[in-house]
Design a protein around this motif. Sequence first.
Motif, PDB file in Angstrom:
ATOM      1  N   MET A   1       0.940  -3.500  14.774  1.00 54.53           N
ATOM      2  CA  MET A   1      -0.379  -3.902  14.292  1.00 54.53           C
ATOM      3  C   MET A   1      -0.537  -3.687  12.788  1.00 54.53           C
ATOM      4  SD  MET A   1      -2.017  -5.385  16.645  1.00 54.53           S
ATOM      5  CE  MET A   1      -0.437  -6.049  17.147  1.00 54.53           C
ATOM      6  N   VAL A   2       0.167  -2.719  12.231  1.00 52.81           N
ATOM      7  CA  VAL A   2       0.166  -2.560  10.772  1.00 52.81           C
ATOM      8  C   VAL A   2       0.781  -3.811  10.144  1.00 52.81           C
ATOM      9  CG1 VAL A   2       1.197  -1.277   8.842  1.00 52.81           C
ATOM     10  CG2 VAL A   2       0.152  -0.037  10.739  1.00 52.81           C
ATOM     11  N   GLY A   3       1.905  -4.251  10.693  1.00 53.26           N
ATOM     12  CA  GLY A   3       2.543  -5.475  10.199  1.00 53.26           C
ATOM     13  C   GLY A   3       1.670  -6.696  10.391  1.00 53.26           C
ATOM     14  N   ALA A   4       1.013  -6.786  11.541  1.00 53.49           N
ATOM     15  CA  ALA A   4       0.126  -7.928  11.806  1.00 53.49           C
ATOM     16  C   ALA A   4      -1.052  -7.933  10.840  1.00 53.49           C
ATOM     17  CB  ALA A   4      -0.370  -7.875  13.248  1.00 53.49           C
ATOM     18  N   THR A   5      -1.587  -6.759  10.558  1.00 54.02           N
ATOM     19  CA  THR A   5      -2.715  -6.658   9.626  1.00 54.02           C
ATOM     20  C   THR A   5      -2.301  -7.117   8.230  1.00 54.02           C
ATOM     21  OG1 THR A   5      -3.666  -4.842  10.896  1.00 54.02           O
ATOM     22  CG2 THR A   5      -4.403  -5.071   8.620  1.00 54.02           C
ATOM     23  N   ILE A   6      -1.149  -6.675   7.796  1.00 54.51           N
ATOM     24  CA  ILE A   6      -0.644  -7.075   6.478  1.00 54.51           C
ATOM     25  C   ILE A   6      -0.433  -8.597   6.433  1.00 54.51           C
ATOM     26  CG2 ILE A   6       1.343  -6.931   4.916  1.00 54.51           C
ATOM     27  CD1 ILE A   6       1.565  -3.949   5.851  1.00 54.51           C
ATOM     28  N   THR A   7       0.142  -9.136   7.503  1.00 48.05           N
ATOM     29  CA  THR A   7       0.385 -10.577   7.564  1.00 48.05           C
ATOM     30  C   THR A   7      -0.924 -11.355   7.503  1.00 48.05           C
ATOM     31  OG1 THR A   7       2.401 -10.234   8.836  1.00 48.05           O
ATOM     32  CG2 THR A   7       1.396 -12.419   8.965  1.00 48.05           C
ATOM     33  N   HIS A   8      -1.925 -10.927   8.270  1.00 50.22           N
ATOM     34  CA  HIS A   8      -3.208 -11.640   8.256  1.00 50.22           C
ATOM     35  C   HIS A   8      -3.952 -11.435   6.942  1.00 50.22           C
ATOM     36  CE1 HIS A   8      -3.018 -13.304  12.234  1.00 50.22           C
ATOM     37  NE2 HIS A   8      -2.742 -12.124  12.763  1.00 50.22           N
ATOM     38  N   LEU A   9      -3.748 -10.298   6.302  1.00 49.41           N
ATOM     39  CA  LEU A   9      -4.322 -10.090   4.961  1.00 49.41           C
ATOM     40  C   LEU A   9      -3.773 -11.122   3.987  1.00 49.41           C
ATOM     41  CD1 LEU A   9      -4.381  -6.238   4.240  1.00 49.41           C
ATOM     42  CD2 LEU A   9      -6.222  -7.847   3.776  1.00 49.41           C
ATOM     43  N   ARG A  10      -2.477 -11.348   4.047  1.00 48.70           N
ATOM     44  CA  ARG A  10      -1.831 -12.309   3.151  1.00 48.70           C
ATOM     45  C   ARG A  10      -2.323 -13.733   3.378  1.00 48.70           C
ATOM     46  NH1 ARG A  10       4.391 -10.103   3.421  1.00 48.70           N
ATOM     47  NH2 ARG A  10       4.032  -8.264   2.142  1.00 48.70           N
ATOM     48  N   HIS A  11      -2.810 -14.015   4.579  1.00 50.40           N
ATOM     49  CA  HIS A  11      -3.279 -15.359   4.907  1.00 50.40           C
ATOM     50  C   HIS A  11      -4.803 -15.452   4.936  1.00 50.40           C
ATOM     51  CE1 HIS A  11       0.910 -15.765   6.201  1.00 50.40           C
ATOM     52  NE2 HIS A  11       0.725 -17.051   5.930  1.00 50.40           N
TER      53      HIS A  11
END
Length: 127
Positions: free
Chosen positions: A86-96
Amino acid sequence: MNLALWIAAGLLAAVALLAGVTKTVVPKEKLASAHGGGWTGDASVGFVKALGVLELLAAVGLILPAVLDIAPVLVPVTAICWVLLMVGATITHLRHDEAKFIVLNLTYLALAAFVAWGRLGPESFGG
């Protein structure tokens, strides 16, 4: 507390199962056009499928070890892995710039942290 931990683990397992099946069955092109799926345009098909398999394993790891009483320590270990995912998913969605999904990811992260804390501490299966 035990009931709350089971409910949290069950909710996370349901989310992981749905997400895993979606990523392993639905074609990447269709995922990329779905709301919140824009990140898949930046990822390879293999990465998306591997992520789906990891989510399917998480769905199993959050429930079955405790239910079958076979290596129940895998429940908090899986929850910790879900936190990292979820940390990775959060970072990914932040970038988008997908704020709605960031909130959702942080909610799942909090639930997983609760399960990990509860199953390693006050309501561990070992004691």
